[in-house]
Design a protein around this motif. Sequence first.
Motif, PDB file in Angstrom:
ATOM      1  N   ASP A 182       1.454  -0.910  -0.002  1.00 28.35           N
ATOM      2  CA  ASP A 182      -0.147  -0.348  -0.319  1.00 28.35           C
ATOM      3  C   ASP A 182       1.292   1.344  -0.007  1.00 28.35           C
ATOM      4  O   ASP A 182       0.641   2.647  -0.760  1.00 28.35           O
ATOM      5  CB  ASP A 182      -0.594  -0.138   1.335  1.00 28.35           C
ATOM      6  CG  ASP A 182      -1.387  -1.050   1.024  1.00 28.35           C
ATOM      7  OD1 ASP A 182      -1.903  -1.612  -0.284  1.00 28.35           O
ATOM      8  OD2 ASP A 182      -3.015  -1.278   2.262  1.00 28.35           O
ATOM      9  N   VAL A 183       1.487   1.238   0.860  1.00 31.88           N
ATOM     10  CA  VAL A 183       2.594   2.599   0.590  1.00 31.88           C
ATOM     11  C   VAL A 183       3.532   2.532  -0.263  1.00 31.88           C
ATOM     12  O   VAL A 183       3.139   4.063  -0.811  1.00 31.88           O
ATOM     13  CB  VAL A 183       4.220   2.225   1.891  1.00 31.88           C
ATOM     14  CG1 VAL A 183       4.863   3.289   1.859  1.00 31.88           C
ATOM     15  CG2 VAL A 183       3.151   1.655   3.502  1.00 31.88           C
ATOM     16  N   LYS A 185       2.253   2.192  -3.240  1.00 28.65           N
ATOM     17  CA  LYS A 185       1.585   2.011  -4.367  1.00 28.65           C
ATOM     18  C   LYS A 185       0.822   3.865  -4.140  1.00 28.65           C
ATOM     19  O   LYS A 185       0.568   4.092  -5.141  1.00 28.65           O
ATOM     20  CB  LYS A 185      -0.167   1.667  -3.932  1.00 28.65           C
ATOM     21  CG  LYS A 185      -0.029   0.010  -4.852  1.00 28.65           C
ATOM     22  CD  LYS A 185      -1.663  -0.495  -4.799  1.00 28.65           C
ATOM     23  CE  LYS A 185      -1.782  -1.395  -3.445  1.00 28.65           C
ATOM     24  NZ  LYS A 185      -3.183  -1.471  -3.612  1.00 28.65           N
ATOM     25  N   GLU A 186       0.871   3.937  -3.567  1.00 31.98           N
ATOM     26  CA  GLU A 186       0.745   5.324  -2.628  1.00 31.98           C
ATOM     27  C   GLU A 186       1.616   6.431  -3.166  1.00 31.98           C
ATOM     28  O   GLU A 186       1.396   7.260  -3.940  1.00 31.98           O
ATOM     29  CB  GLU A 186       0.342   5.739  -1.044  1.00 31.98           C
ATOM     30  CG  GLU A 186      -0.150   6.882  -0.943  1.00 31.98           C
ATOM     31  CD  GLU A 186      -0.277   7.489   0.344  1.00 31.98           C
ATOM     32  OE1 GLU A 186      -0.295   8.431   1.069  1.00 31.98           O
ATOM     33  OE2 GLU A 186      -0.711   6.623   1.297  1.00 31.98           O
ATOM     34  N   ALA A 187       2.186   6.043  -2.983  1.00 35.85           N
ATOM     35  CA  ALA A 187       3.817   7.338  -3.886  1.00 35.85           C
ATOM     36  C   ALA A 187       3.736   6.426  -5.341  1.00 35.85           C
ATOM     37  O   ALA A 187       4.055   8.128  -5.403  1.00 35.85           O
ATOM     38  CB  ALA A 187       4.818   6.107  -3.206  1.00 35.85           C
ATOM     39  N   ASP A 189       1.596   5.997  -7.285  1.00 34.24           N
ATOM     40  CA  ASP A 189      -0.043   7.070  -7.762  1.00 34.24           C
ATOM     41  C   ASP A 189      -0.014   8.655  -7.400  1.00 34.24           C
ATOM     42  O   ASP A 189      -0.486   9.689  -8.569  1.00 34.24           O
ATOM     43  CB  ASP A 189      -0.956   6.234  -7.374  1.00 34.24           C
ATOM     44  CG  ASP A 189      -2.148   7.147  -7.276  1.00 34.24           C
ATOM     45  OD1 ASP A 189      -2.162   6.893  -8.466  1.00 34.24           O
ATOM     46  OD2 ASP A 189      -3.207   7.766  -6.630  1.00 34.24           O
ATOM     47  N   ASN A 190       1.476   8.956  -6.128  1.00 30.99           N
ATOM     48  CA  ASN A 190       1.115  10.371  -5.728  1.00 30.99           C
ATOM     49  C   ASN A 190       2.546  11.348  -7.283  1.00 30.99           C
ATOM     50  O   ASN A 190       1.949  11.891  -7.921  1.00 30.99           O
ATOM     51  CB  ASN A 190       1.925  10.808  -4.993  1.00 30.99           C
ATOM     52  CG  ASN A 190       1.815  12.198  -3.881  1.00 30.99           C
ATOM     53  OD1 ASN A 190       0.431  12.721  -3.807  1.00 30.99           O
ATOM     54  ND2 ASN A 190       3.323  12.307  -4.231  1.00 30.99           N
TER      55      ASN A 190
END
Length: 296
Positions: A182-183, A185-187, A189-190
């Motif tokens: 998740d971490v 993925k978030e980075a 995506d950002n």
Amino acid sequence: MLKPALTDFFHYLQVERGLSDNTLKSYKRDLSKYLNYIEKVLQKTTWNEVVRSDIIGFLYTLKDDGNSAATIARTISSIRLFHRFLISEQMVNQDASLHIETPKKERKLPDILSTQDVEGLLAIRGNSPLQIRNKAMLELLYATGLRVTELISLKVSDLHLTMGFVRCFGKGSKERIVPLGDVAKEAVDNYLQYGRGILLKNGIEETLFVNQHGRALTRQGFWKILKSIAKDAGIKKRITPHTLRHSFATHLLENGADLRSVQEMLGHSDISTTQIYTHVSKTRLKDVYKSYHPRA
């Protein structure tokens, strides 16, 4: 006479085998030492006089002089090829290099980061496009254990953020699917939302990670970025583009992952390559024990 045969051999390597200058220099370095030993120490005048025990004696002198197993193994290869040449040219009656065992190379344990060092490395602050990109790259690298070449070759189409995995092509263009946390993925995506478009400057580029000019990032470019981030994070230990891959594998095994799964994620064709990380794990375990057990 010993030297003329060696000159003929080097000519054969250069002209018939088409070896590069660097490879030729390596052969010359190894075999010049060998010639000196046979000529000066053993005082033999023809290659026909050389026997297996002479070669073994020479190899022992290399070992006594502090040469590594890798250097000795390379020298044995040079000697073998030279003696096969002597046989093929009918300069000798028998191959003195037969049945000489190559020493096992010492397997150097890879450099890895502690979880604290990784946290420091990944704690990239700032909202500039380059900072957002750097954060995404390192999070992705540590989350997947990709080789740096695989990372910089990733295309946007290789990402499957909703499904939580990334597709990459390793050695021999072998495809593999690696899970994404998740971490990371978030980075990533950002970066796609707030970094990549600005860096592209309306240009077109399939590669996921781009430089400040909107072109695909190179291995050298990544290496410079990593060194700069490690320096800013105060990490003193040696760090290379492969360090996060090594750390990814070791930390997984330390936390209970099975070897086969780690092998698959790393894209190793042979599990013996992955097993090096079990040795790293055990070594670290011993260090922890010695540091913290009252009776260690």
